[in-house]
Design a protein around this motif. Sequence first.
Motif, PDB file in Angstrom:
ATOM      1  N   ASN A  68       0.836  -1.196   0.000  1.00 15.11           N
ATOM      2  CA  ASN A  68       0.000   0.000   0.000  1.00 15.11           C
ATOM      3  C   ASN A  68       0.871   1.247   0.000  1.00 15.11           C
ATOM      4  OD1 ASN A  68      -2.400  -1.509   0.123  1.00 15.11           O
ATOM      5  ND2 ASN A  68      -2.252  -1.641   2.353  1.00 15.11           N
ATOM      6  N   ILE A  69       0.512   2.190  -0.855  1.00 14.86           N
ATOM      7  CA  ILE A  69       1.160   3.495  -0.852  1.00 14.86           C
ATOM      8  C   ILE A  69       0.418   4.432   0.095  1.00 14.86           C
ATOM      9  CG2 ILE A  69       1.829   5.464  -2.286  1.00 14.86           C
ATOM     10  CD1 ILE A  69       1.857   3.490  -4.670  1.00 14.86           C
ATOM     11  N   THR A  70      -0.910   4.445  -0.025  1.00 16.32           N
ATOM     12  CA  THR A  70      -1.805   5.114   0.918  1.00 16.32           C
ATOM     13  C   THR A  70      -2.938   4.157   1.218  1.00 16.32           C
ATOM     14  OG1 THR A  70      -3.242   6.102  -0.772  1.00 16.32           O
ATOM     15  CG2 THR A  70      -1.264   7.358  -0.149  1.00 16.32           C
ATOM     16  N   GLN A  71      -3.911   4.585   1.996  1.00 16.83           N
ATOM     17  CA  GLN A  71      -5.046   3.728   2.308  1.00 16.83           C
ATOM     18  C   GLN A  71      -5.851   3.399   1.050  1.00 16.83           C
ATOM     19  OE1 GLN A  71      -7.487   5.197   5.493  1.00 16.83           O
ATOM     20  NE2 GLN A  71      -8.913   3.490   5.409  1.00 16.83           N
ATOM     21  N   GLU A  72      -5.876   4.316   0.084  1.00 17.06           N
ATOM     22  CA  GLU A  72      -6.664   4.111  -1.131  1.00 17.06           C
ATOM     23  C   GLU A  72      -5.846   3.554  -2.295  1.00 17.06           C
ATOM     24  OE1 GLU A  72      -6.350   7.166   0.304  1.00 17.06           O
ATOM     25  OE2 GLU A  72      -8.224   7.226   1.464  1.00 17.06           O
ATOM     26  N   LEU A  73      -4.530   3.662  -2.220  1.00 21.11           N
ATOM     27  CA  LEU A  73      -3.674   3.355  -3.364  1.00 21.11           C
ATOM     28  C   LEU A  73      -2.725   2.204  -3.035  1.00 21.11           C
ATOM     29  CD1 LEU A  73      -3.121   4.534  -6.235  1.00 21.11           C
ATOM     30  CD2 LEU A  73      -1.279   5.876  -5.187  1.00 21.11           C
ATOM     31  N   SER A  74      -2.673   1.202  -3.927  1.00 22.80           N
ATOM     32  CA  SER A  74      -1.772   0.069  -3.737  1.00 22.80           C
ATOM     33  C   SER A  74      -1.080  -0.261  -5.055  1.00 22.80           C
ATOM     34  CB  SER A  74      -2.528  -1.157  -3.216  1.00 22.80           C
ATOM     35  OG  SER A  74      -3.518  -1.576  -4.140  1.00 22.80           O
ATOM     36  N   TYR A  75      -0.034  -1.083  -4.982  1.00 24.24           N
ATOM     37  CA  TYR A  75       0.749  -1.399  -6.174  1.00 24.24           C
ATOM     38  C   TYR A  75       1.188  -2.855  -6.161  1.00 24.24           C
ATOM     39  CZ  TYR A  75       4.958  -1.652  -3.329  1.00 24.24           C
ATOM     40  OH  TYR A  75       5.893  -2.033  -2.409  1.00 24.24           O
ATOM     41  N   ASP A  76       1.491  -3.377  -7.335  1.00 24.26           N
ATOM     42  CA  ASP A  76       2.162  -4.660  -7.540  1.00 24.26           C
ATOM     43  C   ASP A  76       3.204  -4.435  -8.626  1.00 24.26           C
ATOM     44  OD1 ASP A  76       0.097  -6.831  -6.225  1.00 24.26           O
ATOM     45  OD2 ASP A  76      -0.989  -5.214  -7.222  1.00 24.26           O
ATOM     46  N   ALA A  77       4.386  -5.007  -8.476  1.00 22.00           N
ATOM     47  CA  ALA A  77       5.440  -4.894  -9.481  1.00 22.00           C
ATOM     48  C   ALA A  77       6.234  -6.190  -9.484  1.00 22.00           C
ATOM     49  CB  ALA A  77       6.353  -3.710  -9.186  1.00 22.00           C
ATOM     50  N   ALA A  78       6.365  -6.811 -10.671  1.00 22.67           N
ATOM     51  CA  ALA A  78       6.976  -8.139 -10.729  1.00 22.67           C
ATOM     52  C   ALA A  78       7.899  -8.279 -11.930  1.00 22.67           C
ATOM     53  CB  ALA A  78       5.890  -9.209 -10.805  1.00 22.67           C
ATOM     54  N   ILE A  79       8.941  -9.090 -11.755  1.00 22.81           N
ATOM     55  CA  ILE A  79       9.758  -9.595 -12.846  1.00 22.81           C
ATOM     56  C   ILE A  79       9.619 -11.099 -12.827  1.00 22.81           C
ATOM     57  CG2 ILE A  79      11.834  -9.485 -11.391  1.00 22.81           C
ATOM     58  CD1 ILE A  79      13.469  -9.223 -13.965  1.00 22.81           C
ATOM     59  N   HIS A  80       9.402 -11.690 -13.992  1.00 23.11           N
ATOM     60  CA  HIS A  80       9.021 -13.112 -14.002  1.00 23.11           C
ATOM     61  C   HIS A  80       9.337 -13.761 -15.346  1.00 23.11           C
ATOM     62  CE1 HIS A  80       5.601 -11.659 -16.362  1.00 23.11           C
ATOM     63  NE2 HIS A  80       5.412 -10.747 -15.410  1.00 23.11           N
ATOM     64  N   SER A  81       9.162 -15.065 -15.417  1.00 23.03           N
ATOM     65  CA  SER A  81       9.329 -15.793 -16.667  1.00 23.03           C
ATOM     66  C   SER A  81       8.328 -15.274 -17.697  1.00 23.03           C
ATOM     67  CB  SER A  81       9.127 -17.295 -16.431  1.00 23.03           C
ATOM     68  OG  SER A  81       7.901 -17.549 -15.746  1.00 23.03           O
ATOM     69  N   GLY A  82       8.685 -15.421 -18.983  1.00 21.87           N
ATOM     70  CA  GLY A  82       7.878 -14.820 -20.036  1.00 21.87           C
ATOM     71  C   GLY A  82       7.081 -15.819 -20.848  1.00 21.87           C
ATOM     72  N   LEU A  83       6.308 -15.286 -21.786  1.00 20.49           N
ATOM     73  CA  LEU A  83       5.545 -16.096 -22.716  1.00 20.49           C
ATOM     74  C   LEU A  83       6.465 -16.673 -23.793  1.00 20.49           C
ATOM     75  CD1 LEU A  83       2.571 -13.607 -23.221  1.00 20.49           C
ATOM     76  CD2 LEU A  83       2.484 -15.738 -21.906  1.00 20.49           C
ATOM     77  N   HIS A  84       5.971 -17.742 -24.458  1.00 24.53           N
ATOM     78  CA  HIS A  84       6.721 -18.323 -25.570  1.00 24.53           C
ATOM     79  C   HIS A  84       5.749 -18.644 -26.699  1.00 24.53           C
ATOM     80  CE1 HIS A  84       9.417 -21.757 -27.298  1.00 24.53           C
ATOM     81  NE2 HIS A  84       9.477 -20.641 -28.018  1.00 24.53           N
ATOM     82  N   THR A  85       5.695 -17.748 -27.665  1.00 27.02           N
ATOM     83  CA  THR A  85       4.868 -17.960 -28.850  1.00 27.02           C
ATOM     84  C   THR A  85       5.619 -17.415 -30.052  1.00 27.02           C
ATOM     85  OG1 THR A  85       2.697 -17.532 -29.850  1.00 27.02           O
ATOM     86  CG2 THR A  85       3.623 -15.783 -28.483  1.00 27.02           C
ATOM     87  N   ASP A  86       5.378 -18.015 -31.213  1.00 25.90           N
ATOM     88  CA  ASP A  86       6.132 -17.611 -32.398  1.00 25.90           C
ATOM     89  C   ASP A  86       5.310 -17.890 -33.645  1.00 25.90           C
ATOM     90  OD1 ASP A  86       6.323 -20.396 -32.636  1.00 25.90           O
ATOM     91  OD2 ASP A  86       8.306 -20.445 -31.720  1.00 25.90           O
ATOM     92  N   THR A  87       5.987 -17.997 -34.778  1.00 23.76           N
ATOM     93  CA  THR A  87       5.291 -18.200 -36.053  1.00 23.76           C
ATOM     94  C   THR A  87       4.438 -19.456 -36.047  1.00 23.76           C
ATOM     95  OG1 THR A  87       7.155 -17.127 -37.172  1.00 23.76           O
ATOM     96  CG2 THR A  87       5.624 -18.370 -38.542  1.00 23.76           C
ATOM     97  N   SER A  88       4.921 -20.527 -35.422  1.00 18.72           N
ATOM     98  CA  SER A  88       4.208 -21.800 -35.437  1.00 18.72           C
ATOM     99  C   SER A  88       2.850 -21.731 -34.762  1.00 18.72           C
ATOM    100  CB  SER A  88       5.059 -22.888 -34.766  1.00 18.72           C
ATOM    101  OG  SER A  88       5.280 -22.586 -33.395  1.00 18.72           O
ATOM    102  N   SER A  89       2.662 -20.804 -33.826  1.00 10.01           N
ATOM    103  CA  SER A  89       1.382 -20.645 -33.142  1.00 10.01           C
ATOM    104  C   SER A  89       0.728 -19.298 -33.471  1.00 10.01           C
ATOM    105  CB  SER A  89       1.562 -20.787 -31.632  1.00 10.01           C
ATOM    106  OG  SER A  89       2.567 -19.915 -31.149  1.00 10.01           O
ATOM    107  N   ASN A  90       1.163 -18.691 -34.583  1.00 15.33           N
ATOM    108  CA  ASN A  90       0.593 -17.427 -35.067  1.00 15.33           C
ATOM    109  C   ASN A  90       0.685 -16.309 -34.034  1.00 15.33           C
ATOM    110  OD1 ASN A  90      -0.160 -18.496 -37.619  1.00 15.33           O
ATOM    111  ND2 ASN A  90      -2.026 -19.357 -36.713  1.00 15.33           N
ATOM    112  N   TYR A  91       1.670 -16.378 -33.162  1.00 14.78           N
ATOM    113  CA  TYR A  91       1.917 -15.360 -32.139  1.00 14.78           C
ATOM    114  C   TYR A  91       0.721 -15.160 -31.202  1.00 14.78           C
ATOM    115  CZ  TYR A  91       5.938 -14.338 -35.075  1.00 14.78           C
ATOM    116  OH  TYR A  91       7.091 -14.452 -35.807  1.00 14.78           O
TER     117      TYR A  91
END
Length: 264
Positions: A68-91
Amino acid sequence: GEVELEQDLIDFQYNNSQHILAGLFLLPIGFINETHEPPAFYGVERNSVEKYIIPTTWWEAGIMFKGNITQELSYDAAIHSGLHTDTSSNYEIREGRQEAMEAQARGFGFTTRISYKPIAGLDLNLALQYQTDLTQKSEAESVSAFLINLNVAYSYKGFGIKALFANWEVDGAGAEAIGADRSIGFYLEPTYRINEKWGVFARWSQYDLTAGSNGGKSGKSIANVGVNFWPHEAIVIKLDFEDQYNENDQGELHGINLGFGYQF
């Protein structure tokens, strides 16, 4: 068969309102990605916008900061594994979920969400995500992608309304060639909780997985009306009627969905 884990994490609380999550977690995007048990939403099927555009259910491995930043305001921030899609699955974004198991990690994802609750019953959310390379280095050209997601929810004395917008912008000539450089969708869902056991809803959705200039007429519009019955807080019986309209004029679909769900 297989066993899937959507969440497997350690929550480090380093003061009263700040947390660090490490492990496997659901991404803070949309309405139902984090809370998608059947009694928690209206309709037998999950709405198509959150299913195909976001795409629910979506979890990754990484580290997330939240608080929480204030009582009304909150946040989430993440770094994580990514998606994997390409030509074979039409992105296609939904096809890119790796579910962390044997995930390729040559390209990461970054997600942030800001939530604002200025008055009782009103919830405003803005989520942003950046993918460094959807192909995970499987193609010569890196394909980055950016998601913007806006959610608004308001409830008052049994009445409620939700609105969601989601838009992906995908880089790269391969995605642009088939119109997959843009995927977009939105829905509007008014509801009324009659009492503890009964609730009714209507929903209008539109989405397009190939909304780029080379995608042609590929959008879909879906109308739903229905009822939820909760004989117990953890059990739900659902009935809804659905009409689906295709932008390419290849006919319409009309159906009835009937479902039974529970959580434990």
